[in-house]
Structures are given as C-alpha cells and as structure tokens.
Design a protein around this motif. Sequence first.
Motif, short mmCIF file in Angstrom:
data_model
loop_
_atom_site.label_atom_id
_atom_site.label_comp_id
_atom_site.label_asym_id
_atom_site.label_seq_id
_atom_site.Cartn_x
_atom_site.Cartn_y
_atom_site.Cartn_z
N ILE A 64 -19.43 8.86 -19.67
CA ILE A 64 -18.45 9.69 -19.44
C ILE A 64 -17.37 9.02 -18.85
N HIS A 65 -16.17 9.42 -19.52
CA HIS A 65 -14.85 8.56 -19.26
C HIS A 65 -13.58 9.46 -19.67
N ALA A 66 -12.58 9.02 -18.87
CA ALA A 66 -11.21 9.95 -19.01
C ALA A 66 -10.58 9.09 -20.15
N PRO A 67 -10.48 9.40 -21.30
CA PRO A 67 -9.78 8.39 -22.44
C PRO A 67 -8.47 8.15 -22.32
N ASN A 68 -7.58 9.23 -22.38
CA ASN A 68 -6.11 8.90 -22.51
C ASN A 68 -5.51 10.38 -22.43
N PRO A 69 -4.33 10.60 -22.36
CA PRO A 69 -3.64 11.71 -22.30
C PRO A 69 -3.87 12.64 -23.62
N SER A 70 -4.38 12.09 -24.74
CA SER A 70 -4.72 13.06 -25.81
C SER A 70 -6.08 13.65 -25.90
N ALA A 71 -6.73 13.14 -24.94
CA ALA A 71 -8.21 13.75 -24.89
C ALA A 71 -8.70 13.94 -23.45
N PRO A 72 -9.45 14.82 -23.35
CA PRO A 72 -9.95 15.22 -21.93
C PRO A 72 -11.04 14.30 -21.68
N VAL A 73 -11.63 14.48 -20.28
CA VAL A 73 -12.82 13.88 -19.95
C VAL A 73 -14.11 14.26 -21.09
N ARG A 74 -14.73 13.24 -21.48
CA ARG A 74 -15.72 13.38 -22.65
C ARG A 74 -16.69 12.28 -22.62
#
Length: 354
Positions: free
Chosen positions: A328-338
């Motif tokens: 589980i990670h916080a990828p970048n501003p274009s995608a939520p925690v996933r």
Amino acid sequence: MGTHRRPRQRVTGGGRARTAATITLAGAATATGLGGTGHADPQPTAAQVRAKVDKLYQQAEVATEKYNGAKEKAAAAEQRMEKLRDQAARKEDRLNSAREALGSVAAAQYRSGGLDPAVQLMLSADPDRYLDGAAFVERAGSRQTAAVGRVRKELRDIERLRGAARVELASLTSRRAELKRHRETVTGKLETARRLLSRLTAEERARLGQGTGDRASRSSADDRQPLSAPSAPSAQAPNSRAAAAVAYAYRKLGSPYVWGATGPNAFDCSGLTQAAYRAAGVSLPRTTYAQIDAGRRVARSELLPGDLVFFYSGISHVGIYVGKGQMIHAPNPSAPVRVAPVDQMPFAGAARVV
C-alpha cells in the motif's frame, strides 16, 4: 584583326531580384516541408506523455522528500532556539536576583556610614566593567564575593545561551531558504505534469491510469485488493505492531496524495508510512532516506507484512508491504492511496522496523 567587343555589363538590380526570388523559393520549400527540415515536432503520444509525467512525478517526489527533511530540521532548530531563549530568560531572572542581593549589601553599607565605591560600580548600568577587576573582589567581604560570583556566572551563561540562539537562528534561516527552493521545485514539476496531462482526453487519461486523482481511478492492482476490504490483509503480519500499521494503511485506501502531508486525511508516500506506524505506537523519521535506516534491512525474498519497501536509487519512494507481492502506498497527485505490486517500480531495499 577581329574587332573586340566590350562584354555586356550585367544589370545589378536584376541579380538582386533573382537572388531574392531564390531565397523566397527556398523559404517556401522549407515552410511546405519540401526541404525536409520544416516539419513541426509531432505531438507526443499518450504513452509518451505518461512517461514524461511519471518522470516528473518521480523528480517531484525526490524534491518532496528533501522538503520534508528540511522542514523537520527547521522545526528542530526552531525548538532548540526557543529552548535557549527560555533558558536565557530564566538566567536573566536569576541575574536580577543576584543584583538585588548586591543592592542589599550596598544599602547596609550606606546605613553603616558609607558606600563602597566598588559596590557603586557594581550597580552601574554597565556591570561588565567591574567583573574583570580583581581589586573589587579583594576589597569586598565574603557576602559580596558570593554575590559577585553569582552575577559573573549568570552573565556568562546568558551570553553563551544568546550565542547558541544566534547559531540556531542562522540555521533556521538557512533551512527556511532551503524549504522555499524545494517547494518551488515540487510545485514546478507538478504544474508541468498537470499541463501535460491536460493535453490528453479523459479516455486517454483513464486508459493510462492517469485520472484526475479521484478515488475511482485505480490500477488493476487495486482491483485485486478492493477498497471495500480494509481489514483483509494479504498475509499474516509477524507481530501486533506490524499488523496495526498494515490495518491503518488499509483504512486509508482512497485518501488523496498531497505532497508534504502526514494525515489523517491526506498523505505523501513517507507521510503514509510514518502515520501508519505512529498509529501502531512506533515513531518513524519523516523522510524515505531516513526511514530505510530506521530498522533492520531485509531481503526482498524475506518480506513480511508491515515491512517498509523502498524504490529508486535515491530512495525517493516508500510503501508498506501487505503480503503476496503487494504494498500500500501513496503514489502521486494523480492517484490516491492504493494497493500496487512491489515490482511496479525499481526496488531499492526494505526495512523491518518492529
């Protein structure tokens, strides 16, 4: 002998006209592509835009982690400076008490028939002048000597504390300038990425997994771990604290990525892992490059749920492992925690913090 004719002179103006016509035709050929060099650069494909945006996000994340580190150091410098100022204020209170004690001695001497000139000097507006005068100490009684010693000590301590506070202030000023530089780098990279993505259609963004950051935009990895099952980790955590950190990360699926954020409603990558372990009662450093040294290094083949997994050569991204090759990670501003596969990015190492 034959008659020699004078060569006919060329009309200069006509030559200029022909030259101009040649240049004009050459320019026209270039403009229409006849010369092979006048084509406009082709528009990048959606895949090329995605690659550029991914690179920008990675660069922004490097700057984000530097910003986080500078922010942490600035906060520490500010705390140290405030502590030094508090200590100096307490020393000044004790200095005033010591000077009042000398005033009592002076008053007693005055009532007894005279005020020692040295005591007058002691009570002057510039007390530093008498501190180096050994004659005063020799003339003063034992009570005065003790009071002078207290004043001397408090003055020296105050000067030392003020000097240390000045050093911390210089450090804080430097850190704030560093913060500003990193902030400008991050915002510049993110703005460039936003402009690139805006050139794509909504369908292209969705196909590339580069949606507008809403919670419905997920990769195929998310489909394997739906947001509706936050209490079902892929594998058993090795202990209760690791399990608590993993459970926290599951509860935060779908939370937006915001650079510099540490929760509870938005995160950057290291902010998420720090918050997850904070919920488990474990204190982690703020940055990725500090978190990797916060525990025991483990091989990729030894990963257990709760381990921190790091990516890229500069250790600029981190996630929390949940088992079966997933994190589980916080990828970048274009995608939520996933939830995403660990092999989605260049693996750099892992650490077990509990």
